[in-house]
Design a protein around this motif. Sequence first.
Motif, mmCIF file in Angstrom:
data_model
loop_
_atom_site.group_PDB
_atom_site.id
_atom_site.type_symbol
_atom_site.label_atom_id
_atom_site.label_comp_id
_atom_site.label_asym_id
_atom_site.label_seq_id
_atom_site.Cartn_x
_atom_site.Cartn_y
_atom_site.Cartn_z
ATOM 1 N N PHE A 4 0.853 -1.344 0.116
ATOM 2 C CA PHE A 4 0.076 0.051 0.045
ATOM 3 C C PHE A 4 0.687 1.191 -0.109
ATOM 4 O O PHE A 4 1.719 1.388 0.853
ATOM 5 C CB PHE A 4 -1.019 0.053 1.324
ATOM 6 N N GLU A 6 0.971 5.297 0.747
ATOM 7 C CA GLU A 6 0.373 6.444 1.351
ATOM 8 C C GLU A 6 0.656 7.467 0.306
ATOM 9 O O GLU A 6 1.494 7.779 -0.088
ATOM 10 C CB GLU A 6 1.148 6.869 2.708
ATOM 11 N N GLU A 33 -9.179 -4.421 -0.696
ATOM 12 C CA GLU A 33 -8.354 -3.333 -0.827
ATOM 13 C C GLU A 33 -8.846 -2.235 0.538
ATOM 14 O O GLU A 33 -8.269 -1.683 1.057
ATOM 15 C CB GLU A 33 -8.529 -2.364 -1.957
ATOM 16 N N LYS A 34 -10.233 -2.098 0.587
ATOM 17 C CA LYS A 34 -10.787 -1.260 1.493
ATOM 18 C C LYS A 34 -10.241 -1.702 3.006
ATOM 19 O O LYS A 34 -10.001 -0.806 3.799
ATOM 20 C CB LYS A 34 -12.236 -1.238 1.681
ATOM 21 N N GLN A 37 -6.625 -0.664 3.334
ATOM 22 C CA GLN A 37 -6.440 0.834 3.445
ATOM 23 C C GLN A 37 -6.894 0.968 5.005
ATOM 24 O O GLN A 37 -6.278 1.976 5.553
ATOM 25 C CB GLN A 37 -7.626 1.562 2.508
ATOM 26 N N ASP A 38 -7.963 0.491 5.453
ATOM 27 C CA ASP A 38 -8.430 0.796 6.781
ATOM 28 C C ASP A 38 -7.301 0.391 7.965
ATOM 29 O O ASP A 38 -6.997 1.057 8.691
ATOM 30 C CB ASP A 38 -9.653 0.268 7.258
ATOM 31 N N CYS A 40 -4.087 -0.055 7.282
ATOM 32 C CA CYS A 40 -2.711 0.795 7.183
ATOM 33 C C CYS A 40 -3.158 2.343 7.798
ATOM 34 O O CYS A 40 -2.524 2.766 8.681
ATOM 35 C CB CYS A 40 -2.338 1.122 5.638
ATOM 36 N N GLN A 41 -4.374 2.806 7.622
ATOM 37 C CA GLN A 41 -4.844 3.949 8.338
ATOM 38 C C GLN A 41 -4.821 3.750 9.947
ATOM 39 O O GLN A 41 -4.570 4.704 10.737
ATOM 40 C CB GLN A 41 -5.893 4.246 7.732
ATOM 41 N N GLN A 47 -3.860 8.468 3.937
ATOM 42 C CA GLN A 47 -4.695 8.010 2.916
ATOM 43 C C GLN A 47 -3.710 6.946 2.188
ATOM 44 O O GLN A 47 -2.688 7.321 1.901
ATOM 45 C CB GLN A 47 -5.133 8.910 1.897
ATOM 46 N N TRP A 48 -4.492 5.718 1.891
ATOM 47 C CA TRP A 48 -3.488 4.527 1.395
ATOM 48 C C TRP A 48 -4.234 4.330 -0.012
ATOM 49 O O TRP A 48 -5.442 3.973 0.063
ATOM 50 C CB TRP A 48 -3.529 3.431 2.414
ATOM 51 N N ILE A 49 -3.360 3.774 -0.781
ATOM 52 C CA ILE A 49 -3.934 3.163 -2.000
ATOM 53 C C ILE A 49 -3.136 1.878 -2.417
ATOM 54 O O ILE A 49 -1.724 1.829 -2.254
ATOM 55 C CB ILE A 49 -3.657 4.189 -3.347
ATOM 56 N N GLN A 50 -3.705 0.608 -2.595
ATOM 57 C CA GLN A 50 -3.139 -0.281 -3.003
ATOM 58 C C GLN A 50 -2.289 -0.377 -4.182
ATOM 59 O O GLN A 50 -2.746 0.310 -5.275
ATOM 60 C CB GLN A 50 -4.115 -1.718 -3.172
#
Length: 116
Positions: A4, A6, A33-34, A37-38, A40-41, A47-50
Amino acid sequence: MAHFAEIDSTNKVLRVVVIANADIMDEEGNESEKIGQDFCQSLYGGQWIQTSYNATIRGKYAGIGDTYNEAEDIFITPQPHPSWTRMGSYWNAPVPYPADGKFYEWNETQLRWDAV
């Protein structure tokens, strides 16, 4: 392993982390992915994107300094020179790199490859 990136408020990649696949699984054992993201957050904020180490999603593996293009859903490397044009995640010189086995560097003033 899942990766992921950031991103900041301008979509620039700040860092990339690796987490266990188990940390992105839903109740049925499917990757989400969600959920990643959660996860990592919750650990790091932000904010995170795979991203994919094998570049199977989003054009390329995200690197620090890359930009996430939300409209195209890809990561893009920084533009190396003003004359270069983008195709997908990467930039191309207006003149192809010579294929003679020698080493070259781009000369932006002359718009050519100079032997080094």
